[in-house]
Scaffold this motif. Structure first.
Motif, mmCIF file in Angstrom:
data_model
loop_
_atom_site.group_PDB
_atom_site.id
_atom_site.type_symbol
_atom_site.label_atom_id
_atom_site.label_comp_id
_atom_site.label_asym_id
_atom_site.label_seq_id
_atom_site.Cartn_x
_atom_site.Cartn_y
_atom_site.Cartn_z
ATOM 1 N N SER A 1 -8.218 12.720 -0.624
ATOM 2 C CA SER A 1 -7.895 11.539 -0.453
ATOM 3 C C SER A 1 -9.232 10.750 -0.114
ATOM 4 O O SER A 1 -9.850 11.216 0.624
ATOM 5 C CB SER A 1 -6.950 11.069 0.637
ATOM 6 O OG SER A 1 -6.819 9.725 0.848
ATOM 7 N N TYR B 1 -9.326 -0.406 -6.341
ATOM 8 C CA TYR B 1 -7.931 -0.391 -5.424
ATOM 9 C C TYR B 1 -8.138 -1.758 -4.284
ATOM 10 O O TYR B 1 -7.150 -2.445 -4.259
ATOM 11 C CB TYR B 1 -7.958 0.920 -4.452
ATOM 12 C CG TYR B 1 -6.889 0.766 -3.623
ATOM 13 C CD1 TYR B 1 -5.525 0.786 -3.938
ATOM 14 C CD2 TYR B 1 -7.020 0.626 -2.142
ATOM 15 C CE1 TYR B 1 -4.456 0.632 -2.954
ATOM 16 C CE2 TYR B 1 -6.371 0.589 -1.217
ATOM 17 C CZ TYR B 1 -5.057 0.647 -1.377
ATOM 18 O OH TYR B 1 -3.898 0.462 -0.478
ATOM 19 N N GLY C 1 0.961 -1.087 -0.072
ATOM 20 C CA GLY C 1 0.079 -0.092 -0.097
ATOM 21 C C GLY C 1 0.756 1.322 0.037
ATOM 22 O O GLY C 1 0.438 2.200 -0.582
ATOM 23 N N ILE C 2 2.024 1.416 0.867
ATOM 24 C CA ILE C 2 2.684 2.683 0.828
ATOM 25 C C ILE C 2 3.607 2.629 -0.443
ATOM 26 O O ILE C 2 3.950 3.637 -0.865
ATOM 27 C CB ILE C 2 3.568 2.595 2.043
ATOM 28 C CG1 ILE C 2 4.683 1.366 2.136
ATOM 29 C CG2 ILE C 2 2.800 2.851 3.226
ATOM 30 C CD1 ILE C 2 5.537 1.653 3.429
ATOM 31 N N TYR D 1 2.351 1.586 -3.305
ATOM 32 C CA TYR D 1 1.197 2.232 -4.397
ATOM 33 C C TYR D 1 1.312 3.729 -3.997
ATOM 34 O O TYR D 1 0.961 4.529 -5.132
ATOM 35 C CB TYR D 1 0.156 1.563 -4.105
ATOM 36 C CG TYR D 1 -1.187 1.861 -5.035
ATOM 37 C CD1 TYR D 1 -0.860 1.714 -6.397
ATOM 38 C CD2 TYR D 1 -2.147 2.377 -4.318
ATOM 39 C CE1 TYR D 1 -1.997 2.198 -7.153
ATOM 40 C CE2 TYR D 1 -3.166 2.945 -5.021
ATOM 41 C CZ TYR D 1 -3.187 2.626 -6.600
ATOM 42 O OH TYR D 1 -3.981 3.184 -7.374
ATOM 43 N N GLY D 2 1.001 3.927 -2.702
ATOM 44 C CA GLY D 2 0.882 5.597 -2.588
ATOM 45 C C GLY D 2 2.069 6.302 -2.985
ATOM 46 O O GLY D 2 1.963 7.483 -3.282
ATOM 47 N N CYS E 1 -3.277 2.807 3.924
ATOM 48 C CA CYS E 1 -1.720 2.715 3.864
ATOM 49 C C CYS E 1 -1.181 3.828 2.597
ATOM 50 O O CYS E 1 -0.261 4.563 2.964
ATOM 51 C CB CYS E 1 -1.215 1.536 3.401
ATOM 52 S SG CYS E 1 -1.566 0.373 4.867
ATOM 53 N N PRO E 2 -2.064 3.937 1.462
ATOM 54 C CA PRO E 2 -1.450 4.805 0.509
ATOM 55 C C PRO E 2 -1.108 6.377 1.079
ATOM 56 O O PRO E 2 -0.243 7.015 0.598
ATOM 57 C CB PRO E 2 -2.338 4.726 -0.749
ATOM 58 C CG PRO E 2 -2.927 3.228 -0.598
ATOM 59 C CD PRO E 2 -2.902 3.031 0.849
#
Length: 135
Positions: A45, A98, A18-19, A21-22, A50-51
């Protein structure tokens, strides 16, 4: 990209897809609207998952400084606005939603966590994100 990812891990507390991807979303969003610093940005957002931690670390936009707002939407799109130029872009997953994407990554037991992260960080941007709209 690895150094930036490590900064995000420090903030977020652990390594996860997730991070990664962020990080890709944050870099693409800033690039698409030609924003280079937090003072030029506002971000909406759709989630606090996480992103969002990656987006905060990379952009400097937070809820506390008023540059980040959580606004749920059906597209799971992150909207980046350059407050100096007025340019805006909404970015989301490419071709899939997502949550399906994250579930598929979590269930892909044959791929290690580190390989999942590596794939997200190295794959071509157009393979994982898409522009929903641009003004």
């Amino acid at each position: 990209m690895e150094a930036r990812f490590n900064q995000i891990v420090e903030f977020h507390g652990h390594r996860c897809p997730g991070i990664a991807y962020g990080l890709r979303i944050a870099l693409a969003g800033m690039n698409k609207i030609s924003a280079t610093k937090e003072s030029e940005l506002k971000i909406e957002s759709p989630t606090n998952s996480c992103p969002l931690d990656a987006i905060q670390v990379i952009t400097g936009c937070t809820i506390g400084n008023g540059k980040l707002r959580i606004q749920p939407n059906d597209e799971f799109g992150f909207t980046f606005t350059n407050t100096s130029s007025g340019k805006s872009v909404t970015i989301t997953n490419h071709k899939i939603d997502y949550w399906s994407y994250i579930e598929r990554i979590r269930n892909a037991n044959e791929i290690s966590l580190e390989d999942k992260i590596r794939i997200i960080l190295k794959v071509d941007e157009s393979d994982i994100i898409r522009l929903i709209s641009m003004a």
